[in-house]
Design an enzyme around this catalytic site. Structure first.
Site, short mmCIF file in Angstrom:
data_model
loop_
_atom_site.label_atom_id
_atom_site.label_comp_id
_atom_site.label_asym_id
_atom_site.label_seq_id
_atom_site.Cartn_x
_atom_site.Cartn_y
_atom_site.Cartn_z
N ARG B 65 20.88 49.50 -29.12
CA ARG B 65 19.63 50.24 -29.29
C ARG B 65 19.63 50.82 -30.69
NH1 ARG B 65 21.53 55.12 -29.94
NH2 ARG B 65 22.96 56.08 -28.46
N VAL B 69 24.91 57.92 -32.61
CA VAL B 69 25.69 58.25 -31.42
C VAL B 69 24.97 59.31 -30.59
CG1 VAL B 69 27.00 59.95 -32.74
CG2 VAL B 69 27.96 59.03 -30.65
N THR B 70 25.10 59.20 -29.28
CA THR B 70 24.58 60.27 -28.44
C THR B 70 25.43 60.45 -27.19
OG1 THR B 70 22.59 61.32 -27.59
CG2 THR B 70 22.91 59.02 -27.01
N TYR B 71 25.18 61.56 -26.52
CA TYR B 71 25.95 61.88 -25.31
C TYR B 71 25.00 61.93 -24.13
CZ TYR B 71 28.11 64.95 -21.83
OH TYR B 71 28.57 65.49 -20.65
N ILE B 133 16.12 60.27 -28.81
CA ILE B 133 15.35 59.05 -28.59
C ILE B 133 16.03 57.89 -29.29
CG2 ILE B 133 13.18 57.88 -29.18
CD1 ILE B 133 11.70 60.37 -28.61
N PHE B 147 14.82 57.67 -23.84
CA PHE B 147 15.07 59.05 -24.21
C PHE B 147 16.10 59.70 -23.31
CE2 PHE B 147 11.55 59.22 -21.17
CZ PHE B 147 11.96 60.21 -20.30
N ALA B 148 16.65 60.81 -23.79
CA ALA B 148 17.59 61.62 -23.02
C ALA B 148 17.18 63.06 -23.23
CB ALA B 148 19.01 61.39 -23.51
N CYS B 164 23.33 62.02 -32.97
CA CYS B 164 22.46 61.19 -33.80
C CYS B 164 22.88 61.21 -35.28
CB CYS B 164 21.00 61.60 -33.67
SG CYS B 164 20.37 61.24 -32.04
#
Lengths: 429, 230
Positions: B65, B69-71, B133, B147-148, B164
């Site tokens: 995607r 980086v995200t959690y 996002i 999204f988160a 991010c």
């Protein structure tokens, strides 16, 4: 024949893209519409389909490199020798469902090869290009542009004509649907169309719990009450004018949209106070008059119908009514109503005019004795003082239970509501 | 739902959507603790080493995607819109902005004023990030990922990363911003309506029930009912 693969335009404000991954190597065979590489533009990643079938013969942009839109990033050698650097032979399909299996990817392919740089009517097209386009009957938005921001240059359009692609351009199907249609058409509410599989002439499906309850409720009401209907006509011009004048102030001051339903609720509450028999129910041989005016508002849902209740509607201001109705309808659609918000109604208003109906003849919501139906508000010619005027008219119908309410009472109640709306007291706003 | 199961589900939905087997769908779910790296991720933005992550019960995935980086973790509403963008909607940034608007509307529903920050994707409440996002477009302009939105997320999970890839800004949640925190289910119901509407669609019950990975089911509709006129 060699076909250039270009960095596609993924959006109006996107001028460049980074190739993150080649999914094919030089020498690989590739089908048209098969993903050929992936790009990244800040938070969006996208797979790009191949514009043609053939062999990937050259990769000009390595992974990790950023190039402007329309830059040639690879070359495909096609077996058939189709025309190069032109949109695929098949004209881009409009937004309707595509039928053939390979078709769904046709549109994006076209977007990849011939970036749709000028789909908006307002997009800049130079006078020279416009003149050539007009002479040749070409929609300039169909021409791949190589100028700044994808602008179509004179060279582009001449090359486009030379390529013989003009034949495919006659109807501009990629132009967005005319907005008026999109705006006017009401949103579809109701169950999705049934999908008959091959060989099936009928589909059997058990009723949902809600459907069953509605069915029982309606038949039960038909059996219980002696339904009679009256239909009145309301001149809503005054309300429409007041609404227009106060709309913005309501949004600024109360954060709510001033709704016609709030005007009607106000008028109905006054009418019910004058004619309490319409806010009653029948229990055995007794008539129960209700002090509270709890007005139910029917809300159509995709999966049925629900009637949230505005409790003590006569205690609320027009702003309070507007926001309450809005809130209840919203939460009805998101299934967030509390059980007590669909109970205790003493009178119901429904809205058969929502989809353009003139009026409806509703079934009473038991154990109540009357239900009002609001038709759509429409400008119609009407006679006022022997002159023809254009007014915003609405039919207002009511079904009532003749066991307890006679026509004379119902009609006087309706006449009072009509009068209240036609001369709505502005100080209430 | 396990993150990998979520990926499989999305793949199936994207394929199904492309073939026209199902309509536009918004999947709303919750993941166990996991760190995901987008294509443009910088590995240096994961601050903990693999062993530390494992000890904290956090998985690590590299996925296709956009974004860095995200959690993800419990209490966070994850939404995957799998929709086919129609010809007049085919603008990657336009789609992104619409998705953002939907999340701003969700926040507004709870009285939280959230917004965009120039140059940074996601939804921000003040200096802190409320929702992340990251979007993927598959051939045929089919969207996935999404999204988160932090509802009651334990924000400690973010300490393992630079969210991010944006340093110097914190992370927040609806629970941190509000006195009374709404539940995840409630926010999911609000998000279904707001996000669908921001994307120019209308939320409704599921009409297609594609096969789901084991342990996952579509919730049947349940609602209180009233009477009135059909």
């Amino acid at each position: 024949m060699r076909v250039d693969v270009v960095m596609p335009q993924m959006g109006e404000s996107i001028a460049e893209g980074t190739i993150t991954r080649w999914m094919k190597s030089v020498g690989d065979a590739i089908d048209r519409d098969e993903p050929i590489f992936e790009i990244s533009t800040d938070k969006v990643d996208a797979e790009i389909p191949s514009p043609a079938a053939g062999t990937l013969v050259e990769i000009k942009t390595p992974e990790g490199e950023t190039v402007p839109v329309n830059e040639i990033v690879a070359v495909i050698e096609t077996a058939a020798g189709a025309a190069a650097s032109v949109p695929p032979p098949e004209p881009e399909k409009p937004a309707v469902e595509q039928v053939a299996a390979p078709a769904p990817a046709a549109a994006p392919t076209a977007a990849a090869v011939a970036p749709r740089t000028a789909t908006e009517p307002g997009r800049f097209v130079s006078p020279v290009v416009r003149r050539i386009a007009d002479e040749r009957g070409i929609d300039p938005s169909r021409v791949p542009g190589s100028g700044a921001g994808g602008r179509v240059t004179k060279k582009d359009i001449l090359a486009f004509i030379e390529s013989g692609a003009t034949a495919a351009t006659a109807p501009p199907p990629s132009t967005p649907a005319p907005p008026p249609t999109a705006v006017v058409a009401p949103q579809r509410i109701g169950p999705a169309p049934v999908n008959f599989g091959p060989g099936a002439d009928t589909i059997r499906e058990p009723m949902s719990v809600m459907r069953k309850k509605i069915a029982e409720h309606m038949i039960d009401s038909r059996r219980t009450s002696a339904h009679v209907q009256s239909i009145f006509e309301v001149d809503m011009t005054h309300c429409a004018r007041l609404r227009g004048q106060h709309k913005q102030a309501y949004i600024d001051r109360h954060g709510v949209k001033l709704s016609y339903m709030a005007f009607v609720l106000k008028a109905v509450c006054d009418g019910l106070r004058s004619w309490p028999i319409l806010n009653s129910s029948l229990e055995g041989d007794d008539i129960l008059y209700k002090k509270k005016l709890n007005i139910g508002i029917a809300v159509a849902l995709d999966w049925g119908l629900i009637v949230p209740v505005v409790h003590n509607a006569d205690h609320l201001s027009v702003a309070g009514l507007s926001s309450k109705v809005h809130d209840l309808a919203d939460r009805a659609r998101t299934k967030k109503l509390n059980p007590d918000e669909v109970q205790g109604g003493t009178f119901t208003i429904t809205n058969p005019g929502q989809f353009g109906g003139l009026f409806g003849l509703p079934i009473i919501n038991q154990p109540q004795v009357a239900i009002m139906g609001l038709g759509g508000i429409k400008k119609r010619p009407v006679v006022i003082d022997d002159a023809i005027a254009i007014r915003s008219m609405m039919y207002m119908s009511m079904s009532y239970d003749h066991r307890v309410v006679d026509g004379a009472v119902a009609d006087q109640f309706l006449a009072q509501v009509v009068r209240a709306l036609e001369s709505f007291d502005e100080s209430l706003l | 739902m396990d993150y990998r199961a979520g990926l499989r589900l999305q793949k199936r939905l994207v394929d199904g959507r492309r073939q026209g087997l199902l309509g536009d769908t918004l999947v709303l779910l919750e993941h166990p603790p996991v760190i995901t790296l987008g294509r443009s991720s910088d590995r240096a933005h994961v601050l903990d080493d693999a062993a530390t992550l494992a000890a904290r019960g956090i998985e690590l995935h590299e996925i296709g995607r956009g974004g860095d980086v995200t959690y993800h973790g419990p209490g966070q509403l994850v939404g995957y819109p799998v929709i086919r963008l129609e010809p007049d909607e085919r603008d990657a940034h336009g789609y992104l902005r619409n998705l953002e608007q939907g999340l701003i509307d969700v926040a507004a529903h709870y009285g939280v004023e959230a917004g965009r920050v120039d140059g940074l994707t996601g939804i921000w409440a003040g200096e802190e990030k409320l929702a992340a996002i990251g979007v993927h477009l598959s051939t045929g302009w089919i969207t996935s990922h999404g999204f988160a939105f932090n509802v009651t997320t334990d924000l400690d999970g973010f300490s393992a990363i630079v969210p991010c890839g944006i340093r110097g800004r914190g992370v927040t949640s609806l629970a941190k911003l509000l006195e009374r925190s709404p539940g995840l289910d409630e926010v999911a119901a609000v998000a279904a309506v707001e996000v669908a509407s921001a994307l120019g669609r209308q939320a409704g019950p599921l009409t297609d029930n594609p096969d789901l990975p084991p342990g996952v089911s579509w919730q049947p509709d349940t609602a209180v009912t009233g009477g009135g006129r059909a």
